[in-house]
Scaffold this motif. Structure first.
Motif, PDB file in Angstrom:
ATOM      1  N   LYS A  12       0.825  -1.132  -0.108  1.00  0.00           N
ATOM      2  CA  LYS A  12       0.082  -0.084  -0.028  1.00  0.00           C
ATOM      3  C   LYS A  12       0.904   1.342   0.018  1.00  0.00           C
ATOM      4  O   LYS A  12       1.737   1.392   0.853  1.00  0.00           O
ATOM      5  CB  LYS A  12      -0.839   0.087   1.208  1.00  0.00           C
ATOM      6  CG  LYS A  12      -1.585   1.146   1.397  1.00  0.00           C
ATOM      7  CD  LYS A  12      -2.516   1.403   2.634  1.00  0.00           C
ATOM      8  CE  LYS A  12      -3.676   0.540   2.650  1.00  0.00           C
ATOM      9  NZ  LYS A  12      -4.624   0.577   3.999  1.00  0.00           N
ATOM     10  N   LEU A  13       0.637   2.165  -0.739  1.00  0.00           N
ATOM     11  CA  LEU A  13       1.389   3.317  -0.986  1.00  0.00           C
ATOM     12  C   LEU A  13       0.613   4.475   0.058  1.00  0.00           C
ATOM     13  O   LEU A  13      -0.575   4.658  -0.181  1.00  0.00           O
ATOM     14  CB  LEU A  13       1.232   3.817  -2.201  1.00  0.00           C
ATOM     15  CG  LEU A  13       1.851   5.527  -2.581  1.00  0.00           C
ATOM     16  CD1 LEU A  13       3.407   5.297  -2.264  1.00  0.00           C
ATOM     17  CD2 LEU A  13       1.624   6.106  -3.890  1.00  0.00           C
ATOM     18  N   ALA A  31       9.044   7.814  -1.075  1.00  0.00           N
ATOM     19  CA  ALA A  31       7.831   7.303  -0.772  1.00  0.00           C
ATOM     20  C   ALA A  31       7.677   6.304   0.453  1.00  0.00           C
ATOM     21  O   ALA A  31       8.751   6.072   0.827  1.00  0.00           O
ATOM     22  CB  ALA A  31       7.156   6.554  -2.081  1.00  0.00           C
ATOM     23  N   VAL A  32       6.502   6.352   1.025  1.00  0.00           N
ATOM     24  CA  VAL A  32       6.410   5.475   2.243  1.00  0.00           C
ATOM     25  C   VAL A  32       5.399   4.349   1.769  1.00  0.00           C
ATOM     26  O   VAL A  32       4.173   4.668   1.419  1.00  0.00           O
ATOM     27  CB  VAL A  32       6.246   6.194   3.433  1.00  0.00           C
ATOM     28  CG1 VAL A  32       6.115   5.143   4.772  1.00  0.00           C
ATOM     29  CG2 VAL A  32       6.964   7.383   3.980  1.00  0.00           C
ATOM     30  N   VAL A  33       5.992   3.170   1.867  1.00  0.00           N
ATOM     31  CA  VAL A  33       5.046   2.003   1.535  1.00  0.00           C
ATOM     32  C   VAL A  33       4.597   1.219   2.881  1.00  0.00           C
ATOM     33  O   VAL A  33       5.664   0.898   3.588  1.00  0.00           O
ATOM     34  CB  VAL A  33       5.653   0.985   0.489  1.00  0.00           C
ATOM     35  CG1 VAL A  33       4.857  -0.257   0.270  1.00  0.00           C
ATOM     36  CG2 VAL A  33       5.742   1.866  -0.831  1.00  0.00           C
ATOM     37  N   HIS A  34       3.382   0.796   2.979  1.00  0.00           N
ATOM     38  CA  HIS A  34       3.179  -0.401   4.013  1.00  0.00           C
ATOM     39  C   HIS A  34       3.240  -1.675   3.297  1.00  0.00           C
ATOM     40  O   HIS A  34       2.391  -2.048   2.586  1.00  0.00           O
ATOM     41  CB  HIS A  34       1.864   0.070   4.667  1.00  0.00           C
ATOM     42  CG  HIS A  34       1.260  -0.857   5.777  1.00  0.00           C
ATOM     43  ND1 HIS A  34       1.804  -0.881   6.963  1.00  0.00           N
ATOM     44  CD2 HIS A  34       0.534  -1.810   5.549  1.00  0.00           C
ATOM     45  CE1 HIS A  34       0.948  -1.750   7.501  1.00  0.00           C
ATOM     46  NE2 HIS A  34       0.152  -2.438   6.626  1.00  0.00           N
ATOM     47  N   GLU A  39       6.017  -0.361   7.763  1.00  0.00           N
ATOM     48  CA  GLU A  39       6.281   0.853   6.812  1.00  0.00           C
ATOM     49  C   GLU A  39       7.643   1.109   6.546  1.00  0.00           C
ATOM     50  O   GLU A  39       8.601   1.156   7.200  1.00  0.00           O
ATOM     51  CB  GLU A  39       5.567   2.084   7.597  1.00  0.00           C
ATOM     52  CG  GLU A  39       4.223   2.208   8.154  1.00  0.00           C
ATOM     53  CD  GLU A  39       3.706   3.296   8.621  1.00  0.00           C
ATOM     54  OE1 GLU A  39       4.420   4.303   8.480  1.00  0.00           O
ATOM     55  OE2 GLU A  39       2.690   3.348   9.362  1.00  0.00           O
ATOM     56  N   ILE A  40       7.834   0.966   5.026  1.00  0.00           N
ATOM     57  CA  ILE A  40       9.154   1.075   4.841  1.00  0.00           C
ATOM     58  C   ILE A  40       9.318   2.652   4.002  1.00  0.00           C
ATOM     59  O   ILE A  40       8.572   2.616   2.908  1.00  0.00           O
ATOM     60  CB  ILE A  40       9.627  -0.003   3.552  1.00  0.00           C
ATOM     61  CG1 ILE A  40       9.336  -1.481   4.610  1.00  0.00           C
ATOM     62  CG2 ILE A  40      10.964   0.028   3.107  1.00  0.00           C
ATOM     63  CD1 ILE A  40      10.014  -1.587   5.586  1.00  0.00           C
ATOM     64  N   GLU A  41      10.539   3.186   4.007  1.00  0.00           N
ATOM     65  CA  GLU A  41      10.953   4.210   3.337  1.00  0.00           C
ATOM     66  C   GLU A  41      11.561   3.882   1.870  1.00  0.00           C
ATOM     67  O   GLU A  41      12.527   3.258   1.922  1.00  0.00           O
ATOM     68  CB  GLU A  41      11.944   5.188   4.039  1.00  0.00           C
ATOM     69  CG  GLU A  41      11.067   5.770   5.118  1.00  0.00           C
ATOM     70  CD  GLU A  41      12.117   6.408   6.207  1.00  0.00           C
ATOM     71  OE1 GLU A  41      13.268   6.493   6.059  1.00  0.00           O
ATOM     72  OE2 GLU A  41      11.790   7.471   6.866  1.00  0.00           O
ATOM     73  N   VAL A  42      10.829   4.214   0.690  1.00  0.00           N
ATOM     74  CA  VAL A  42      11.207   3.794  -0.487  1.00  0.00           C
ATOM     75  C   VAL A  42      12.395   4.764  -0.806  1.00  0.00           C
ATOM     76  O   VAL A  42      12.088   5.740  -1.013  1.00  0.00           O
ATOM     77  CB  VAL A  42       9.999   3.589  -1.542  1.00  0.00           C
ATOM     78  CG1 VAL A  42      10.624   3.159  -2.801  1.00  0.00           C
ATOM     79  CG2 VAL A  42       9.116   2.485  -0.914  1.00  0.00           C
ATOM     80  N   ALA A  59      -3.691   3.677  -2.198  1.00  0.00           N
ATOM     81  CA  ALA A  59      -3.859   2.464  -3.303  1.00  0.00           C
ATOM     82  C   ALA A  59      -3.148   1.221  -2.670  1.00  0.00           C
ATOM     83  O   ALA A  59      -1.819   1.288  -2.554  1.00  0.00           O
ATOM     84  CB  ALA A  59      -3.482   2.801  -4.657  1.00  0.00           C
ATOM     85  N   VAL A  60      -3.609   0.152  -2.771  1.00  0.00           N
ATOM     86  CA  VAL A  60      -2.950  -1.247  -2.797  1.00  0.00           C
ATOM     87  C   VAL A  60      -2.581  -1.670  -4.269  1.00  0.00           C
ATOM     88  O   VAL A  60      -3.564  -2.147  -4.854  1.00  0.00           O
ATOM     89  CB  VAL A  60      -3.840  -2.144  -1.749  1.00  0.00           C
ATOM     90  CG1 VAL A  60      -3.027  -3.647  -1.720  1.00  0.00           C
ATOM     91  CG2 VAL A  60      -4.031  -1.618  -0.644  1.00  0.00           C
TER      92      VAL A  60
END
Length: 377
Positions: A12-13, A31-34, A39-42, A59-60
């Motif tokens: 998920k963005l 970006a940060v993605v779940h 939660e991961i910093e891209v 959005a997933v």
């Protein structure tokens, strides 16, 4: 959407850290993605200018979905969207020219720049053109925030992490033919060296035995590079960089395996600082994507839990995992003399497609040799 682990199929963005027109360089957080684990910093892996953001926060989307387009030169970067060909555009707009600043201002003011007539060189759209268009039309209101909270209940988060771990480990046991090796090491010399070294340091800068283990693994991987790689495309793809994944248990349950990047080039002090920082950020949920995706081998250390021997499961696509147990006092014979020594049990889980027991034994032999020379680490 990057693959942030063998268990990840979608993400998920949560948030964009950039906007169209922003200049970025390699390593910047965009970006940060779940994921089900955290939660991961891209990070971005190429410098340029952000051209388009294709996915909205909330959005997933499946792994591999194009999230954004980056312009790296005179021409805009291109990408294939997963939903089929893009809608047709008027021919006169096919080579639309707009300055990065104008693009950024357009995003801020809600102006559709594709409908703006540029007055710059060769019809390029400039900031003044966007501002003029904004004064003639009502800017589009910003979309409301997506009301999709991340599961916050400990039980939900824990179950999500267990599902992710289960998927990765099931794949590992299903696809990887493991072999296991074990060796025992007299830790008298490394521990004495460590004690003497720490006496010269302030308390906050003292080293832990785990630092010696990580550095010795890094040296051994240089001696036996076949264990530092990924099994992809039916072959062992060796990696020049040594990024050592370190299994870290989480307070809420479960674990993460972020990597200490370039572990071989770090001093013992740098490794200690990197390890401390990694543990803190892992438990705070502030990891970077490269720390999740770039690990080339994994270490698991359960000695602090009283476990004496660890037989780990390889994390695909890696081809090896090194396990360490608790240092215990045991009878030890040396030159015909029997005594009691602090003994560490080290194990290797190897992928039999990539290496065999002989190469695995060479790795453990090299690891032991380096560990018994702590002044050279």
């Amino acid at each position: 959407m990057p693959s942030l682990g063998a268990d990840m199929e979608e993400g998920k963005l949560l948030q964009w850290k950039v906007q169209p027109g922003d200049a970025v360089k390699r390593g910047d957080i965009i970006a940060v993605v779940h994921t089900e684990k955290a939660e991961i910093e891209v990070e971005v892996f190429e410098g340029g200018v952000v051209d388009q953001l294709l996915v909205q926060p909330g959005a997933v989307v499946p792994v591999g979905t194009v999230l954004a387009i980056l312009r790296t030169g005179e021409e805009a970067a291109t990408a294939t969207t997963p939903a089929g060909p893009p809608p047709a555009k008027p021919a006169e707009k096919a080579r639309l020219r707009i300055s990065p600043l104008a693009r950024k201002v357009a995003a801020e003011l809600g102006v559709d720049f594709s409908r703006v007539q540029g007055t710059g060189p060769h019809g390029a759209i400039e900031k003044a053109d966007i501002e003029r268009a904004a004064s003639l039309q009502k800017a589009r209101p910003a979309p409301p925030p997506v009301a999709e909270p991340i599961p916050s209940a400990p039980a939900e988060a824990y179950q999500g992490m267990r599902r992710a771990i289960a998927a990765a480990m099931a794949r590992s046991n299903r696809e990887i033919p493991h072999y296991y090796l074990e060796t025992q090491i007299d830790m008298s010399l490394p521990l004495h060296w460590l004690e003497a070294a720490n006496q010269k340091r302030p308390v906050q800068q003292r080293l832990l035995p785990a630092v010696l283990l990580v550095k010795a693994v890094a040296h051994a991987l240089k001696d036996v590079p076949e264990l530092n790689g990924y099994w992809k495309n039916d072959r062992n793809e060796l990696q020049q960089d040594i990024h050592i994944g370190f299994a870290i248990s989480l307070r809420r349950g479960g674990l993460m395996v972020p990597a200490i990047l370039h572990a071989d080039s770090k001093s013992l002090d740098e490794l200690m600082a990197a390890m401390t920082d990694l543990i803190q950020r892992t438990r705070a949920g502030r990891l970077r994507s490269s720390e999740i995706t770039d690990g080339t081998v994994t270490i698991t250390n359960l000695g602090d839990r009283g476990v004496e021997t660890v037989y780990g499961v390889i994390y695909p696509p890696q081809v090896a995992l090194v396990g360490f147990g608790r240092i215990v006092e045991r009878p030890w014979a040396d030159n015909g003399m029997l005594g009691v020594r602090p003994v560490l049990t080290a194990t290797l889980s190897g992928d039999h497609r990539a290496t065999d027991g002989r190469r695995g034994a060479q790795f453990l032999e090299s690891f032991t040799r380096w560990l018994l020379q702590p002044d050279k680490l």
